[in-house]
Enzyme design. Sequence first.
Site, PDB file in Angstrom:
ATOM      1  N   ASP A   1       0.633  -1.249   0.288  1.00 16.05           N
ATOM      2  CA  ASP A   1      -0.046   0.363   0.679  1.00 16.05           C
ATOM      3  C   ASP A   1       0.973   1.123   0.223  1.00 16.05           C
ATOM      4  OD1 ASP A   1      -1.991   2.379   0.356  1.00 16.05           O
ATOM      5  OD2 ASP A   1      -2.683   1.442   2.331  1.00 16.05           O
TER       6      ASP A   1
ATOM      7  N   LYS B   1       3.117  11.259  -3.601  1.00 13.45           N
ATOM      8  CA  LYS B   1       2.149  10.429  -4.747  1.00 13.45           C
ATOM      9  C   LYS B   1       1.209  11.786  -4.914  1.00 13.45           C
ATOM     10  CE  LYS B   1      -1.476   7.044  -2.983  1.00 13.45           C
ATOM     11  NZ  LYS B   1      -1.924   5.733  -2.625  1.00 13.45           N
TER      12      LYS B   1
ATOM     13  N   GLU C   1      -7.666   0.669  -4.323  1.00 13.95           N
ATOM     14  CA  GLU C   1      -7.046   0.570  -2.980  1.00 13.95           C
ATOM     15  C   GLU C   1      -8.571  -0.025  -2.144  1.00 13.95           C
ATOM     16  OE1 GLU C   1      -5.777   3.693  -1.977  1.00 13.95           O
ATOM     17  OE2 GLU C   1      -4.125   3.944  -2.728  1.00 13.95           O
TER      18      GLU C   1
END
Lengths: 623, 182
Positions: free
Chosen positions: A25, A86, A185
């Site tokens: 993740d 990100k 996700e």
Amino acid sequence: MALLQIAEPGESDAPHQHRLAAGIDLGTTNSLVAAVRSGEAQTLADTQGEHLLPSVVAYTNSGIIVGEEAQQQQIIDPLNTISSIKRLMGRGVEDLRLLGSELPYRFAATDSAVPRIQTRRGNVTPVEISAEILKVLQQRAEEALGGALSGVVVTVPAYFDDAQRQATKDAANLAGLNVFRLLNEPTAAAIAYGLDKSADGIHAIYDLGGGTFDISILRLNKGLFEVMGTGGDSALGGDDFDHHIAEWIIEQAGITQPDASLQRQLMQTARSIKETLTLHERADIEVSSIGWQGELDRHTFKQLVDPLIRKTIVACRRALRGAGVTVDEIEDVVMVGGSTRVPRVRQLVGEFFGREPLVDIDPDRVVAIGAAVQADILAGNKPDEEILLLDVTPLSLGIETMGGLVETIIPRNTTIPVARAQEFTTFKDGQSAMAVHVVQGERDLVADCRSLARFELRGIPPMVAGAARIRVTFQVDADGLLSVEAEEQTQHVKARIEVKPSYGLSDNEIADMLRASMEHAEEDVKFRQLREQQVEAERVIEALTAALAKDGKQLLDNEERQQIDAALQQLQLLADGDDAAAIEDGIKALEQSCDFYVERRMNSSIHDAMAGHNIHEFEAPEK
Amino acid sequence: MLDLSKNYFELFGMSVGYVIDIQKIRQRYRDLQRVVHPDRYVNATEHEQRLAMQGSVYINEAFETLKDPLLRAQYLLRLHGVDFDPDTETTTDTGFLMEQLELREELSEIPRQADPMDAASHFMDRVSTMFNRLISSMAIDFEMPDEKQLQVAREKVRKMQFLKKLHTEAEIVEARLEEEML
């Protein structure tokens, strides 16, 4: 060549070889790695016992540091310490202006479409910075599992566009990871829960992170995860809660013009108030720098954050409608993301869906755990596993037509993989080239959508206007990555172009980075290449031998068998030698000589999957 | 590899017709994807991965078409040799077109109603009822699909396209109303 994977569930009689795999993740604030060990998926801790790795990379005089230690550098050396990278993945230089003043870094002037941040260790791209985080997680996993990873699943937000997905995959490749799959996700979270409960039905995944909100509607039926629809808001998250609280303090304290330093301080105070209120009815506030004290109770807090939570509820309603389901049909609501710890969020979400949301798995870890489960399955470690994921495109894909309008070719929420084609024609007599502009988004005007790529189709045979037929084919693979092809149909002039996203790195740029990252001596690189090819050859030989043992007799005649056996022996000989290039060629040659066998096996498994059904079963009336 | 020359009905092991069993289709879809999907070929050769991708794309397309009443009807028309292009087909039934105009006008009035959300929801229910009536009368047209029946079906499909578009527009109106309520 994993012929093993074709084996029918439960029939795999090949010796079981466990492949090491992990789920990652890669988060805005924190990153995690998880793996299946002794049948259980769990996040992996560092030597200090910490599971969360702060997604912060510091470029210091002594080297590159990642995580907690890098975070401590942030105050001392903000320009060389990069966090929240990100947000920049897959973004272009032009996008930086839109993201605006929040970015405290110095950007280098560059010809590339990809922004480069100046650090004392040179200019680095978001892809390289992310790769540093991934390397740390990789090392953590390999130490914990005791060997090299055969592959990983990396998660991305469901709303990530093509350029952001491509950048994430590039980062993983740069870190030396083999990416089995990019996984959304919310879907990863559903796997983490779905496996434990194996609850058939329709589920909603409510994912509220620090800066983003995602909602996904999934149908789970005997191991098949079908994503029915997604939605969300890429600029709404727990940080906005903090903003609202900070603004309230500013108002209460009568602060007229807070400077940047006070702003930051207020945001930190707001965050800790929010956390206090998850457990307590009221929170004391002290802003020492201006000598102000106050108190915020849950009632006032509700008034501050309710408008934000209601926005997420509207998105939920829209996602339900897009998926064609009503609230009553939702079996379970899964909560993901740190911001779902706020009790008011749980309460309002629970009220909307008419059921208590699921919070059993730590919302910070649930995505990594789901990714680990999927990685284990994709690695082939669970041949009996029934789970199959069918995800969707989060955003519509189209091309620009006359007048700056978008012609949608693949609408959002279409199940992937998908390929769709559309025909276009020329505008002028004798027109020999055509510009194709690929965009992604839900708006009618090109200017309001995200530009993904531009390319030109040349060599169209001269014809009168409107006579040429140019077929543009969009293909989105199981990672959600797009490729586009265009060809002229009438004269069978084929002009194909593989499209790289406008904001992506070119293959050359990636190759340069790879070279730069390998600071080994030439021999090291050579040795590594040889080992890689030898391992690959062993894998191919093993898989093929197992396949032949299983159904070689049924599917091949003598001559075919001899041909394959010969190629197999040839590769074995090469693999025992030390010529990496020759081994690579040998693998290719073996694979080529097996192509027909591979097709036969796939046919045979499709045939078996269809056996036991007959046409009469399907004649029952609808509903 | 997957036989891409099979039509969608054959691929899903069903007889060609308008009436379907959605549970069975779903089950068959699952069975097929389970052996063909690229996730099963992550470690495979490029050749296998390409085949898996093609097969999986085709199965997705077939599933999408078979489960959707409008797409299924359009597909059946094409299977029976009717050259049907959704972008150019339009009905000439003036009664129907008049009704469409009135419905559109009604839709544009919805935001000014006393309870616009309720009005939008009722409006969509009505459009859905009209759409569903066409679906239930469609089955018979494909049972004996001669030229005459096919033209009857074609006319119904044209009307379904109108109604679907209207429903989509009503959804947009409703979404806008919801946003304003924030």
